[in-house]
Design a protein around this motif. Structure first.
Motif, mmCIF file in Angstrom:
data_model
loop_
_atom_site.group_PDB
_atom_site.id
_atom_site.type_symbol
_atom_site.label_atom_id
_atom_site.label_comp_id
_atom_site.label_asym_id
_atom_site.label_seq_id
_atom_site.Cartn_x
_atom_site.Cartn_y
_atom_site.Cartn_z
ATOM 1 N N ILE A 114 0.840 -1.192 0.000
ATOM 2 C CA ILE A 114 0.000 0.000 0.000
ATOM 3 C C ILE A 114 0.876 1.243 0.000
ATOM 4 O O ILE A 114 0.638 2.197 -0.749
ATOM 5 N N GLU A 115 1.936 1.219 0.816
ATOM 6 C CA GLU A 115 2.848 2.361 0.874
ATOM 7 C C GLU A 115 3.508 2.607 -0.472
ATOM 8 O O GLU A 115 3.639 3.752 -0.909
ATOM 9 N N ALA A 116 3.923 1.516 -1.136
ATOM 10 C CA ALA A 116 4.650 1.656 -2.397
ATOM 11 C C ALA A 116 3.727 1.974 -3.567
ATOM 12 O O ALA A 116 4.203 2.236 -4.670
ATOM 13 N N GLY A 117 2.402 1.897 -3.343
ATOM 14 C CA GLY A 117 1.479 2.199 -4.426
ATOM 15 C C GLY A 117 1.278 1.060 -5.405
ATOM 16 O O GLY A 117 0.815 1.271 -6.528
ATOM 17 N N PHE A 118 1.615 -0.165 -4.956
ATOM 18 C CA PHE A 118 1.477 -1.343 -5.829
ATOM 19 C C PHE A 118 0.020 -1.541 -6.257
ATOM 20 O O PHE A 118 -0.278 -1.747 -7.433
ATOM 21 N N PHE A 119 -0.901 -1.428 -5.270
ATOM 22 C CA PHE A 119 -2.317 -1.627 -5.589
ATOM 23 C C PHE A 119 -2.834 -0.506 -6.490
ATOM 24 O O PHE A 119 -3.653 -0.737 -7.367
ATOM 25 N N ASP A 120 -2.340 0.723 -6.264
ATOM 26 C CA ASP A 120 -2.783 1.856 -7.084
ATOM 27 C C ASP A 120 -2.362 1.672 -8.537
ATOM 28 O O ASP A 120 -3.147 1.908 -9.462
ATOM 29 N N GLN A 121 -1.099 1.243 -8.728
ATOM 30 C CA GLN A 121 -0.606 1.010 -10.092
ATOM 31 C C GLN A 121 -1.475 -0.004 -10.817
ATOM 32 O O GLN A 121 -1.863 0.192 -11.970
ATOM 33 N N LEU A 122 -1.791 -1.110 -10.106
ATOM 34 C CA LEU A 122 -2.597 -2.147 -10.738
ATOM 35 C C LEU A 122 -4.015 -1.658 -10.974
ATOM 36 O O LEU A 122 -4.638 -1.995 -11.990
ATOM 37 N N ALA A 123 -4.550 -0.855 -10.033
ATOM 38 C CA ALA A 123 -5.909 -0.338 -10.199
ATOM 39 C C ALA A 123 -5.976 0.532 -11.449
ATOM 40 O O ALA A 123 -6.954 0.498 -12.198
ATOM 41 N N LEU A 124 -4.903 1.326 -11.701
ATOM 42 C CA LEU A 124 -4.858 2.177 -12.891
ATOM 43 C C LEU A 124 -4.912 1.340 -14.163
ATOM 44 O O LEU A 124 -5.429 1.764 -15.185
ATOM 45 N N ARG A 125 -4.344 0.130 -14.089
ATOM 46 C CA ARG A 125 -4.359 -0.746 -15.261
ATOM 47 C C ARG A 125 -5.583 -1.629 -15.291
ATOM 48 O O ARG A 125 -5.658 -2.575 -16.077
ATOM 49 N N GLY A 126 -6.531 -1.380 -14.382
ATOM 50 C CA GLY A 126 -7.792 -2.097 -14.435
ATOM 51 C C GLY A 126 -7.785 -3.449 -13.748
ATOM 52 O O GLY A 126 -8.650 -4.274 -14.003
ATOM 53 N N VAL A 127 -6.806 -3.699 -12.875
ATOM 54 C CA VAL A 127 -6.789 -4.955 -12.122
ATOM 55 C C VAL A 127 -7.428 -4.681 -10.755
ATOM 56 O O VAL A 127 -6.954 -3.828 -10.014
ATOM 57 N N ALA A 128 -8.512 -5.409 -10.458
ATOM 58 C CA ALA A 128 -9.238 -5.145 -9.216
ATOM 59 C C ALA A 128 -8.420 -5.577 -8.006
ATOM 60 O O ALA A 128 -7.623 -6.510 -8.083
ATOM 61 N N GLU A 129 -8.651 -4.876 -6.887
ATOM 62 C CA GLU A 129 -7.960 -5.225 -5.643
ATOM 63 C C GLU A 129 -8.283 -6.659 -5.237
ATOM 64 O O GLU A 129 -7.436 -7.358 -4.678
ATOM 65 N N GLU A 130 -9.528 -7.082 -5.512
ATOM 66 C CA GLU A 130 -9.928 -8.440 -5.140
ATOM 67 C C GLU A 130 -9.052 -9.473 -5.843
ATOM 68 O O GLU A 130 -8.646 -10.465 -5.233
ATOM 69 N N ALA A 131 -8.765 -9.231 -7.134
ATOM 70 C CA ALA A 131 -7.951 -10.179 -7.898
ATOM 71 C C ALA A 131 -6.535 -10.219 -7.334
ATOM 72 O O ALA A 131 -5.952 -11.298 -7.139
ATOM 73 N N VAL A 132 -5.983 -9.022 -7.042
ATOM 74 C CA VAL A 132 -4.627 -8.983 -6.492
ATOM 75 C C VAL A 132 -4.587 -9.718 -5.155
ATOM 76 O O VAL A 132 -3.636 -10.458 -4.858
ATOM 77 N N CYS A 133 -5.653 -9.523 -4.345
ATOM 78 C CA CYS A 133 -5.681 -10.163 -3.031
ATOM 79 C C CYS A 133 -5.832 -11.674 -3.155
ATOM 80 O O CYS A 133 -5.281 -12.425 -2.341
ATOM 81 N N ALA A 134 -6.571 -12.132 -4.171
ATOM 82 C CA ALA A 134 -6.704 -13.582 -4.371
ATOM 83 C C ALA A 134 -5.343 -14.184 -4.696
ATOM 84 O O ALA A 134 -4.967 -15.244 -4.169
ATOM 85 N N VAL A 135 -4.591 -13.498 -5.558
ATOM 86 C CA VAL A 135 -3.250 -13.981 -5.890
ATOM 87 C C VAL A 135 -2.354 -13.936 -4.658
ATOM 88 O O VAL A 135 -1.585 -14.869 -4.384
ATOM 89 N N ARG A 136 -2.494 -12.838 -3.887
ATOM 90 C CA ARG A 136 -1.678 -12.694 -2.686
ATOM 91 C C ARG A 136 -1.969 -13.805 -1.683
ATOM 92 O O ARG A 136 -1.066 -14.300 -0.994
ATOM 93 N N LEU A 137 -3.241 -14.225 -1.628
ATOM 94 C CA LEU A 137 -3.617 -15.323 -0.722
ATOM 95 C C LEU A 137 -2.854 -16.593 -1.092
ATOM 96 O O LEU A 137 -2.286 -17.275 -0.222
#
Lengths: 240, 218
Positions: free
Chosen positions: B76-99
């Motif tokens: 969150i600090e590094a803006g990883f989720f923001d970068q992906l959100a800008l490219r249209g990747v939902a937070e839910e998808a990133v979190c599923a992969v993170r799981l």
């Protein structure tokens, strides 16, 4: 519902509803407990100790009802972004935890003469204890969110996750207990005598009114905090 | 799909590398608890065999708290989720992969470590089998709760201290069924443990995704 998103209208309603609920709750509770203590005959088996039931059972219901309130308010806050719903969930947490603690304490006091022990790893007792920890976690999380100025949606998400988990926790604890040992002593589950039922229901109504009054009072206090902070900021800006 | 694979590769490289405290810390903690326990109750093999499995479950549960403060907050600090959100990747998808990445970085290691550690606690045969199967069924659920808690506490300064308090009550059903299976009395216990794990894994990406978005707005 969104009419009350305006804090002014909510405060106008709450300013007379809060004392009304608190006073009515106090009166009904006192009457029910006094009637239950002095006029209900002692139980054939448990004597006068059974009268703690008039505090214990409403406290248990409201302890569980408190998280239901948190879950509903959290849902309203998350889905409709209703700002007061966050305050309502926040306001229900502390009285919910207090009622859960009262339920555990009175249960322990009752268990001493009835079961001969302060604590039994009984399914329902244990799930109330877990609920107490969930409340503690929720309150700690909400406080941290307030301190750090984070989003009020964070405790709301935890409230919903907790609501999904509470039935699972409850069922698993009951299963765990039945695996380890059969219930040692069960309280007479035969239909409760009407002499006990009416003061019990009255006490529940009284405690519920008190619960509502405390939630409204806490919501007003939280709103006052927010307003005081905003005013201070305005004054500081004007002075600068 | 290729995005998911790329994110998974990145997450695994981070979580398995030294950047996030490394994957060994929870496993070493798990082993340390198992070594401590006989010192506390004495080396009686019978007592150890009867209680050791439960202790290992508690150790696994506590070990799951350790990696949480580095799981979501740095991204969150590094803006990883923001970068992906800008490219249209939902937070839910990133979190599923993170799981998936989170479980891979601590679940299998924990299960592997439980085998030698069981020897220290005189767990053998059927009990060992049930412990390994139980941990295999239960650790995805622990990872899912951990992911939710990590996302909820990511934007808070005192998040690490809170994580334990929030995780413990939610993990009780996993502990009950996982450790309950060790008695061998009820084959349904393992199935229930796996079922609760699945429910938690199904909830986790949505809860964690919502929490990541909330942290952005807050």
């Amino acid at each position: 519902m969104h009419g009350f998103a305006n804090p002014k209208r909510f405060l106008a309603l709450a300013s007379w509803l809060t004392p009304l609920l608190l006073l009515a709750g106090l009166a009904v509770t006192t009457a029910a407990l006094a009637y239950g203590y002095f006029l209900v005959p002692p139980d054939r088996l448990m004597g006068d100790t059974v009268k703690i039931l008039f505090i214990h059972v409403p406290a248990a219901w409201l302890g569980m009802g408190g998280w239901t309130a948190i879950a509903l308010a959290s849902l309203v806050h998350l889905v409709w972004r209703h700002p007061l719903a966050a305050l309502a969930a926040r306001g229900a947490a502390v009285p919910g935890m207090v009622f859960t603690a009262i339920c555990l304490a009175t249960g322990s006091l009752w268990g001493r003469p009835a079961w001969g022990t302060w604590w039994e790893w009984d399914g329902r007792l244990t799930s109330m204890l877990v609920l107490l920890f969930l409340y503690a976690g929720y309150i700690a999380l909400a406080q941290a969110v307030e301190r750090d100025g984070s989003s009020s949606r964070i405790p709301a998400i935890f409230g919903l996750v907790g609501a999904v988990n509470i039935p699972i926790i409850n069922r698993s604890v009951v299963w765990w207990n039945s695996l380890h040992q059969p219930p040692s002593i069960t309280i007479g589950k035969s239909a409760i005598d009407p002499a006990f039922l009416w003061p019990l229901l009255a006490a529940t109504v009284g405690f519920s009114l008190l619960f509502g009054g405390v939630v409204l009072a806490r919501m007003r206090a939280l709103l006052a905090d927010i307003q005081a902070e905003a005013r201070l900021r305005r004054q500081a800006l004007a002075a600068a | 799909m290729s995005a998911a694979a790329a994110i998974l590769r990145r997450d695994l490289a981070l979580l398995l590398g030294n950047g996030r405290g490394g994957p060994l810390l929870p496993v070493l903690f798990f082993c340390a608890v198992a070594v401590l326990f006989p010192f506390a109750v004495g080396p009686d093999a019978k007592l150890l065999a009867r209680t050791g499995g439960g202790v290992l479950w508690v150790a696994a549960l506590l070990a799951a708290i350790l990696p949480l403060d580095r799981l979501i907050a740095p991204d969150i600090e590094a803006g990883f989720f923001d970068q992906l959100a800008l490219r249209g990747v939902a937070e839910e998808a990133v979190c599923a992969v993170r799981l998936v990445a989170h479980w891979l970085s601590f679940g299998p290691l924990l299960v592997l470590a439980s085998v030698p550690v069981s020897a220290l606690l005189a767990l053998e045969g059927e009990t060992l089998r049930l412990l390994v199967l139980g941990l295999l069924a239960g650790t995805p659920g622990l990872a899912a709760i951990g992911l939710i808690i990590a996302a909820l506490t990511a934007s808070l300064r005192s998040g690490a201290a809170l994580a334990g308090l929030l995780l413990v009550p939610l993990a009780i059903p996993l502990l009950i069924f996982g450790a309950g299976a060790l008695a061998g009395g009820d084959p349904a216990a393992l199935a229930f443990c796996a079922a609760i794990s699945l429910v938690l894994c199904a909830i986790a990406p949505f809860a964690a995704g919502a929490a990541v978005r909330a942290a952005r707005e807050g």
